[in-house]
Write a protein that holds these residues in place. Sequence first.
Motif, PDB file in Angstrom:
ATOM      1  N   VAL A 217       0.866  -1.183   0.000  1.00  0.00           N
ATOM      2  CA  VAL A 217       0.000   0.000   0.000  1.00  0.00           C
ATOM      3  C   VAL A 217       0.901   1.230   0.000  1.00  0.00           C
ATOM      4  O   VAL A 217       1.762   1.373   0.866  1.00  0.00           O
ATOM      5  CB  VAL A 217      -0.930   0.029   1.239  1.00  0.00           C
ATOM      6  CG1 VAL A 217      -1.819   1.265   1.217  1.00  0.00           C
ATOM      7  CG2 VAL A 217      -1.755  -1.245   1.325  1.00  0.00           C
ATOM      8  N   VAL A 218       0.700   2.106  -0.994  1.00  0.00           N
ATOM      9  CA  VAL A 218       1.481   3.329  -1.092  1.00  0.00           C
ATOM     10  C   VAL A 218       0.509   4.503  -1.090  1.00  0.00           C
ATOM     11  O   VAL A 218      -0.357   4.588  -1.958  1.00  0.00           O
ATOM     12  CB  VAL A 218       2.349   3.363  -2.373  1.00  0.00           C
ATOM     13  CG1 VAL A 218       3.210   4.617  -2.411  1.00  0.00           C
ATOM     14  CG2 VAL A 218       3.215   2.110  -2.481  1.00  0.00           C
ATOM     15  N   GLU A 219       0.650   5.373  -0.089  1.00  0.00           N
ATOM     16  CA  GLU A 219      -0.192   6.582  -0.036  1.00  0.00           C
ATOM     17  C   GLU A 219       0.483   7.667  -0.847  1.00  0.00           C
ATOM     18  O   GLU A 219       1.620   8.062  -0.552  1.00  0.00           O
ATOM     19  CB  GLU A 219      -0.388   7.045   1.403  1.00  0.00           C
ATOM     20  CG  GLU A 219      -1.312   6.155   2.199  1.00  0.00           C
ATOM     21  CD  GLU A 219      -1.581   6.707   3.578  1.00  0.00           C
ATOM     22  OE1 GLU A 219      -1.893   7.917   3.697  1.00  0.00           O
ATOM     23  OE2 GLU A 219      -1.452   5.924   4.532  1.00  0.00           O
ATOM     24  N   MET A 220      -0.212   8.124  -1.897  1.00  0.00           N
ATOM     25  CA  MET A 220       0.360   9.106  -2.833  1.00  0.00           C
ATOM     26  C   MET A 220      -0.705  10.112  -3.256  1.00  0.00           C
ATOM     27  O   MET A 220      -1.892   9.875  -3.122  1.00  0.00           O
ATOM     28  CB  MET A 220       0.855   8.408  -4.108  1.00  0.00           C
ATOM     29  CG  MET A 220       1.896   7.357  -3.926  1.00  0.00           C
ATOM     30  SD  MET A 220       2.414   6.620  -5.516  1.00  0.00           S
ATOM     31  CE  MET A 220       1.048   5.510  -5.845  1.00  0.00           C
ATOM     32  N   ARG A 221      -0.210  11.192  -3.825  1.00  0.00           N
ATOM     33  CA  ARG A 221      -1.065  12.147  -4.520  1.00  0.00           C
ATOM     34  C   ARG A 221      -0.219  12.872  -5.548  1.00  0.00           C
ATOM     35  O   ARG A 221       1.010  12.957  -5.425  1.00  0.00           O
ATOM     36  CB  ARG A 221      -1.727  13.133  -3.563  1.00  0.00           C
ATOM     37  CG  ARG A 221      -0.806  14.192  -2.998  1.00  0.00           C
ATOM     38  CD  ARG A 221      -1.615  15.206  -2.183  1.00  0.00           C
ATOM     39  NE  ARG A 221      -0.799  16.304  -1.729  1.00  0.00           N
ATOM     40  CZ  ARG A 221      -0.507  17.388  -2.459  1.00  0.00           C
ATOM     41  NH1 ARG A 221      -0.965  17.514  -3.679  1.00  0.00           N
ATOM     42  NH2 ARG A 221       0.243  18.350  -1.960  1.00  0.00           N
ATOM     43  N   GLY A 222      -0.862  13.401  -6.556  1.00  0.00           N
ATOM     44  CA  GLY A 222      -0.173  14.218  -7.537  1.00  0.00           C
ATOM     45  C   GLY A 222      -0.308  15.681  -7.171  1.00  0.00           C
ATOM     46  O   GLY A 222      -1.238  16.072  -6.462  1.00  0.00           O
ATOM     47  N   ALA A 223       0.612  16.486  -7.651  1.00  0.00           N
ATOM     48  CA  ALA A 223       0.555  17.922  -7.362  1.00  0.00           C
ATOM     49  C   ALA A 223      -0.710  18.546  -7.937  1.00  0.00           C
ATOM     50  O   ALA A 223      -1.322  19.416  -7.324  1.00  0.00           O
ATOM     51  CB  ALA A 223       1.794  18.624  -7.904  1.00  0.00           C
ATOM     52  N   GLY A 224      -1.119  18.104  -9.119  1.00  0.00           N
ATOM     53  CA  GLY A 224      -2.309  18.663  -9.742  1.00  0.00           C
ATOM     54  C   GLY A 224      -3.359  17.635 -10.088  1.00  0.00           C
ATOM     55  O   GLY A 224      -4.481  17.973 -10.435  1.00  0.00           O
TER      56      GLY A 224
ATOM     57  N   LEU B  62      -2.489   9.323 -10.676  1.00  0.00           N
ATOM     58  CA  LEU B  62      -2.766   9.863  -9.342  1.00  0.00           C
ATOM     59  C   LEU B  62      -3.818  10.962  -9.386  1.00  0.00           C
ATOM     60  O   LEU B  62      -3.971  11.668 -10.379  1.00  0.00           O
ATOM     61  CB  LEU B  62      -1.475  10.417  -8.738  1.00  0.00           C
ATOM     62  CG  LEU B  62      -0.284   9.459  -8.690  1.00  0.00           C
ATOM     63  CD1 LEU B  62       0.897  10.121  -8.002  1.00  0.00           C
ATOM     64  CD2 LEU B  62      -0.638   8.149  -8.024  1.00  0.00           C
ATOM     65  N   THR B  63      -4.511  11.105  -8.263  1.00  0.00           N
ATOM     66  CA  THR B  63      -5.420  12.229  -8.080  1.00  0.00           C
ATOM     67  C   THR B  63      -4.673  13.315  -7.306  1.00  0.00           C
ATOM     68  O   THR B  63      -3.559  13.090  -6.827  1.00  0.00           O
ATOM     69  CB  THR B  63      -6.676  11.808  -7.288  1.00  0.00           C
ATOM     70  OG1 THR B  63      -6.298  11.535  -5.940  1.00  0.00           O
ATOM     71  CG2 THR B  63      -7.337  10.582  -7.901  1.00  0.00           C
ATOM     72  N   SER B  64      -5.284  14.453  -7.150  1.00  0.00           N
ATOM     73  CA  SER B  64      -4.653  15.531  -6.367  1.00  0.00           C
ATOM     74  C   SER B  64      -4.898  15.359  -4.866  1.00  0.00           C
ATOM     75  O   SER B  64      -4.336  16.097  -4.065  1.00  0.00           O
ATOM     76  CB  SER B  64      -5.165  16.892  -6.825  1.00  0.00           C
ATOM     77  OG  SER B  64      -6.567  16.978  -6.627  1.00  0.00           O
ATOM     78  N   GLU B  65      -5.722  14.393  -4.493  1.00  0.00           N
ATOM     79  CA  GLU B  65      -6.003  14.094  -3.084  1.00  0.00           C
ATOM     80  C   GLU B  65      -5.198  12.873  -2.649  1.00  0.00           C
ATOM     81  O   GLU B  65      -4.916  11.989  -3.454  1.00  0.00           O
ATOM     82  CB  GLU B  65      -7.496  13.816  -2.885  1.00  0.00           C
ATOM     83  CG  GLU B  65      -8.398  14.966  -3.283  1.00  0.00           C
ATOM     84  CD  GLU B  65      -8.191  16.203  -2.425  1.00  0.00           C
ATOM     85  OE1 GLU B  65      -8.002  16.048  -1.205  1.00  0.00           O
ATOM     86  OE2 GLU B  65      -8.218  17.313  -2.974  1.00  0.00           O
ATOM     87  N   TRP B  66      -4.855  12.818  -1.377  1.00  0.00           N
ATOM     88  CA  TRP B  66      -4.166  11.643  -0.849  1.00  0.00           C
ATOM     89  C   TRP B  66      -5.036  10.411  -1.053  1.00  0.00           C
ATOM     90  O   TRP B  66      -6.241  10.434  -0.790  1.00  0.00           O
ATOM     91  CB  TRP B  66      -3.859  11.797   0.640  1.00  0.00           C
ATOM     92  CG  TRP B  66      -2.759  12.759   0.924  1.00  0.00           C
ATOM     93  CD1 TRP B  66      -2.882  13.997   1.490  1.00  0.00           C
ATOM     94  CD2 TRP B  66      -1.363  12.580   0.664  1.00  0.00           C
ATOM     95  NE1 TRP B  66      -1.642  14.587   1.591  1.00  0.00           N
ATOM     96  CE2 TRP B  66      -0.699  13.732   1.101  1.00  0.00           C
ATOM     97  CE3 TRP B  66      -0.613  11.542   0.111  1.00  0.00           C
ATOM     98  CZ2 TRP B  66       0.678  13.892   0.999  1.00  0.00           C
ATOM     99  CZ3 TRP B  66       0.764  11.700   0.002  1.00  0.00           C
ATOM    100  CH2 TRP B  66       1.394  12.864   0.447  1.00  0.00           C
ATOM    101  N   LYS B  67      -4.413   9.331  -1.520  1.00  0.00           N
ATOM    102  CA  LYS B  67      -5.128   8.074  -1.737  1.00  0.00           C
ATOM    103  C   LYS B  67      -4.175   6.928  -1.460  1.00  0.00           C
ATOM    104  O   LYS B  67      -2.990   7.003  -1.785  1.00  0.00           O
ATOM    105  CB  LYS B  67      -5.638   7.999  -3.182  1.00  0.00           C
ATOM    106  CG  LYS B  67      -6.387   6.725  -3.496  1.00  0.00           C
ATOM    107  CD  LYS B  67      -6.883   6.720  -4.933  1.00  0.00           C
ATOM    108  CE  LYS B  67      -7.474   5.355  -5.263  1.00  0.00           C
ATOM    109  NZ  LYS B  67      -7.866   5.267  -6.666  1.00  0.00           N
ATOM    110  N   ALA B  68      -4.709   5.853  -0.879  1.00  0.00           N
ATOM    111  CA  ALA B  68      -3.925   4.643  -0.644  1.00  0.00           C
ATOM    112  C   ALA B  68      -4.082   3.743  -1.867  1.00  0.00           C
ATOM    113  O   ALA B  68      -5.175   3.219  -2.124  1.00  0.00           O
ATOM    114  CB  ALA B  68      -4.406   3.939   0.615  1.00  0.00           C
TER     115      ALA B  68
END
Length: 126
Positions: free
Chosen positions: A45-52, A79-85
């Motif tokens: 599981v990697v929690e990521m988000r994109g800048a935009g 990726l979305t701009s919101e944090w997501k697992a």
Amino acid sequence: IKKDDGGFRLSYPAKQGWGAVFFTIGAPAKRPRPGMDFSAYKTLVVEMRGAGGGERVAIGIKSNTQADDGSEVKLEETLTSEWKAYRFSLARFRGADLRNLFVAAEVVFDGDQPRTVFVRAIKYVP
């Protein structure tokens, strides 16, 4: 890579062929490479988000004996701009020996477009 916004900021510059950030077990230059047993786990599981939002990256893992030629399995995500697992079944990373992981996670970029992504957690779950 820079610690920022509750996570690590990974900035990929324009006009590159590819780039990667490796989260390793021990020092990356050490030979023979260390390894750690992750065989009890089923999911990364990697929690990521994109800048935009809309940034594409690939996530991979690598055992301590796999070649440094980019041939390891990598799974792409947008990726979305919101944090997501983002959840990745470890069975999909064919060729990686989970009993001897050296790269617990890698974030791989390709293409000539710049992008910035954030990573705030990397977890292995049963």
